[in-house]
Structures are given as structure tokens and as C-alpha cells.
Design an enzyme around this catalytic site. Sequence first.
Site, PDB file in Angstrom:
ATOM      1  N   GLN A  44      -5.057 -10.986  -1.487  1.00  0.00           N
ATOM      2  CA  GLN A  44      -4.330  -9.862  -2.301  1.00  0.00           C
ATOM      3  C   GLN A  44      -3.975 -10.408  -3.507  1.00  0.00           C
ATOM      4  O   GLN A  44      -3.074 -11.527  -3.926  1.00  0.00           O
ATOM      5  CB  GLN A  44      -2.907  -9.661  -1.578  1.00  0.00           C
ATOM      6  CG  GLN A  44      -2.019  -8.596  -2.132  1.00  0.00           C
ATOM      7  CD  GLN A  44      -2.565  -7.305  -2.567  1.00  0.00           C
ATOM      8  OE1 GLN A  44      -2.995  -7.001  -3.589  1.00  0.00           O
ATOM      9  NE2 GLN A  44      -2.748  -6.382  -1.627  1.00  0.00           N
ATOM     10  N   GLY A  65       4.369  10.042   9.718  1.00  0.00           N
ATOM     11  CA  GLY A  65       3.474   9.071  10.351  1.00  0.00           C
ATOM     12  C   GLY A  65       2.536   8.438   9.433  1.00  0.00           C
ATOM     13  O   GLY A  65       2.703   8.897   8.281  1.00  0.00           O
ATOM     14  N   GLU A  86      -1.860  -2.633   2.366  1.00  0.00           N
ATOM     15  CA  GLU A  86      -0.826  -3.559   2.556  1.00  0.00           C
ATOM     16  C   GLU A  86       0.561  -2.954   2.334  1.00  0.00           C
ATOM     17  O   GLU A  86       1.634  -3.297   3.027  1.00  0.00           O
ATOM     18  CB  GLU A  86      -0.865  -4.710   1.647  1.00  0.00           C
ATOM     19  CG  GLU A  86       0.143  -5.931   1.937  1.00  0.00           C
ATOM     20  CD  GLU A  86      -0.227  -7.304   1.383  1.00  0.00           C
ATOM     21  OE1 GLU A  86       0.893  -8.061   1.235  1.00  0.00           O
ATOM     22  OE2 GLU A  86      -1.187  -7.598   1.042  1.00  0.00           O
TER      23      GLU A  86
END
Length: 287
Positions: A44, A65, A86
Site C-alpha cells: 500500500q 452495510g 483498505e
Amino acid sequence: MPFSRLFGKKDKEYIEIETEEIVEDFMQKIVELPIAAIIPNRFQPRTVFDASKIEELARTIRIHGVIQPIVVREYEPEKYEIIAGERRFRAVSSLEWEHIPAIIQSLTDDEVAAIALIENLQREELTPIEEAKAYQSLLDMQGITQEALAQRVGKSQSAVANKLRLLRLPESIQQAVLDKQISERHARSLLVLEEEEQQLAVLAKIVENKWNVKETEQYIASLHAKPEPKKAKPQRKAISRDVRIAVNTIKQSITMVKDNGMDLQMEEEESDDFYQITIQIPKQSKK
């Protein structure tokens, strides 16, 4: 962007599939994975995550959700590494949920690193230093040229080169860019200075005085400006004792004549070769 284009492979033929089949196939690939079995992307490029934005995303996920599953790869049996998503993973973790919807893909380290970079570049979320480090990682991992890398990430070669130049700066200056104490243009202007000590000294002045880029560049230019050479004073040749006596005798004589009431005008001039005295005597004395 298709993976084939990103990694320099030839594009495959696209086969038309009914919309229903696409949705069904997509849904079959989504699995619920335990949060505890997932680690962040080791490649990342983004090191700074805005906590307030993660919290905002968590509130949305709590209500609606996870609408878009994260993408992961299995690096060990039942152990997964995030490829994309992420921020969603961090938001769900903050809610202390046990599972998250995910799609499992089989990708190499090179592919994972490239996808992570492309995802962040498209969102324009990377700082200049994060972007530079990501470029350097891809160059090291894939063994490609800057020109090839620029084509793959959709940037000009000069843009990639300028980002990579930032990595020549000391770690503390790179951190100042990450912390947004100075801009990328501030940092690039410091590259003109060759000594690290001087770079750090100018950094301190930028932060202390809150200089903009123009003020910073002007100060750095002044450090390189050469002082004008001092003009040497013309040296006067020494006058011999005999000449001094002659000059003083003439001046005394003129003074005596003036004291007797005659208005004389005298001019003196000294050159390298001679000492000149010019005397003007009026033809008629003043009554």
C-alpha cells in the site's frame, strides 16, 4: 483499466455475456471473510489515512452495510491480504464487525503493488512522497524504465522523474511533505541546495516564516548569488621629498601674495607622472 494493459500483456477478446450472467457470476465470487484473517496491503503506497474520513465511512457502512466488497488474495492457507479496499477494511474493523464481504483474486506481488498504486492515483489520495515511493517500488520490482512506468500509470515521464527526485531529500524533509508542512514545490526547490545541512536550515526558515514557494526560491537564489568584487582604490604614487618641498614652497608663496591683497586662484592636479599647479592672476586688482 484492464490488468493486461497495466502489465504490458496483450488484450484478450471480450466476450459478450448477458447482464444476468455477469451479476450471477459476480455474486458467486463474493465470500464473507473473518476480519482477523485479513492483513492490510503490504504494498500500500498510502501511509496517511484521514481518521475523520474513516469514521465517516464507518457510519455509512453501519447504516447501509458494505456495498462494494474488498478485493483480497490468499497469501497463506486461510490468510488473506488486501488488494483493494483498505479504507473499507479499516472502517469495518473500527465497527468491530467479525466479517467483511470480499472477492478473492490470484495475483503476484508485482500486480498487487501496481493495482494499489493505480487505485490511489485515480483517487488522487497519495501525497507526493507516497507517490514517489510507490514509483520506486514498481521500478525495483518490475525492472522497467521510467518511460515504461509512466505509460502504465498514465503520467508523463517528466512527472514521474520529478516525483522520484523527491526521494533524494533527507528523511525529515520528506516527512515535512507528508505532514503537509511544506508543499511539493517547496521540496523541489530545496533540491537546488547540495548540502543536507543547508537544506534543513532552509526548511526551518520556510516553516518558521511561513514562506510561499516564490519567497523560498528567492531566498535560495540569494544563497547562490556571488558578492560583487570590491573595487580597488587607486594607489597614489609616493611623492619624493624634493617634490614635497617644491610644492609646499609654491603654496607658501601663493599664500603670501593672497595675504597682500591679491586675489589668486589656484588649482591642483596630481597624475601618475607629475604634480600640476595652475595659478590664475587677475590683470587688474580689486579696489
